[in-house]
Write an enzyme that holds these catalytic residues in place. Structure first.
Site, PDB file in Angstrom:
ATOM      1  N   HIS A  75      65.054  -7.640  30.107  1.00 54.49           N
ATOM      2  CA  HIS A  75      66.066  -6.594  30.060  1.00 54.49           C
ATOM      3  C   HIS A  75      66.851  -6.628  28.754  1.00 54.49           C
ATOM      4  CE1 HIS A  75      66.267  -6.007  34.723  1.00 54.49           C
ATOM      5  NE2 HIS A  75      65.048  -5.809  34.221  1.00 54.49           N
ATOM      6  N   GLU A  77      70.019  -6.640  28.082  1.00 57.29           N
ATOM      7  CA  GLU A  77      71.121  -7.605  28.000  1.00 57.29           C
ATOM      8  C   GLU A  77      70.606  -8.996  27.647  1.00 57.29           C
ATOM      9  OE1 GLU A  77      72.054  -4.700  31.434  1.00 57.29           O
ATOM     10  OE2 GLU A  77      70.287  -5.640  30.542  1.00 57.29           O
ATOM     11  N   CYS A 103      71.764  -5.328  35.979  1.00 61.80           N
ATOM     12  CA  CYS A 103      71.248  -5.808  37.256  1.00 61.80           C
ATOM     13  C   CYS A 103      71.959  -7.124  37.593  1.00 61.80           C
ATOM     14  CB  CYS A 103      69.728  -6.014  37.169  1.00 61.80           C
ATOM     15  SG  CYS A 103      69.220  -7.406  36.138  1.00 61.80           S
ATOM     16  N   CYS A 106      71.102 -10.014  35.060  1.00 57.06           N
ATOM     17  CA  CYS A 106      71.711  -9.805  33.743  1.00 57.06           C
ATOM     18  C   CYS A 106      73.229  -9.996  33.809  1.00 57.06           C
ATOM     19  CB  CYS A 106      71.344  -8.440  33.185  1.00 57.06           C
ATOM     20  SG  CYS A 106      69.629  -8.372  32.596  1.00 57.06           S
TER      21      CYS A 106
END
Length: 164
Positions: A75, A77, A103, A106
């Site tokens: 992801h 992040e 999410c 993250c």
């Protein structure tokens, strides 16, 4: 008379627009997300969702779906945090400008990395992120989506003095 840009973006909208641009590099067609880590109005790193180095990208080889999530991608992040880590840059006290609500995983990574504020314009499906951010006292700032146009003014160049 000088041409003047009519609406200079706030710092928050500026960094969100950068996150939007970063998200264009994403390689998973399920969601394009961008993240910009910022401290003292300086960009520390950027990240977008994509495959690990050396692996094929979702857009080329398809997503790897487990429990309705693509596990091929890292992801945005995480990529931004890992970029700082690989360059020895501290994220302690930084802000994260992210195109979508993080999410659960993250959010835990951002908290552990010392991020004190996240700024978003789009929510993600239900996660535990908000609960974890509240426990860790990480501020969530929700803004309207910035304009997706770039105000680029070339008007002053035509009358600029040329130097030899």
């Amino acid at each position: 008379m000088k041409n003047k840009i009519t609406s200079r973006p706030s710092w928050d909208h500026y960094f969100l627009k950068v996150a939007m641009l970063v998200s264009e590099r994403a390689t998973c067609p399920r969601m394009h997300c961008g993240c910009v880590l910022v401290k003292d109005k300086q960009i520390l790193s950027t990240g977008y969702n994509g495959s690990i180095p050396g692996d094929k990208h979702c857009e080329d080889d398809g997503c790897m779906i487990v429990d309705n999530h693509c596990v091929r991608t890292i992801h945005a992040e995480m990529n931004a945090i890992l970029q700082c880590s690989s360059h020895g840059i501290s994220t302690q006290g930084a802000s994260a400008y992210i195109t979508n609500m993080p999410c659960t995983n993250c959010s835990k990574a951002l908290i552990t990395a010392g991020i004190k504020e996240i700024i978003i314009f789009s929510d993600y499906h239900d996660t535990l992120a908000e609960k974890f951010f509240a426990i860790a006292k990480v501020k969530i700032k929700r803004l309207t989506i910035p304009s997706n146009s770039i105000e680029y003014n070339l008007g002053n160049f035509s009358s600029a003095k040329k130097f030899k």
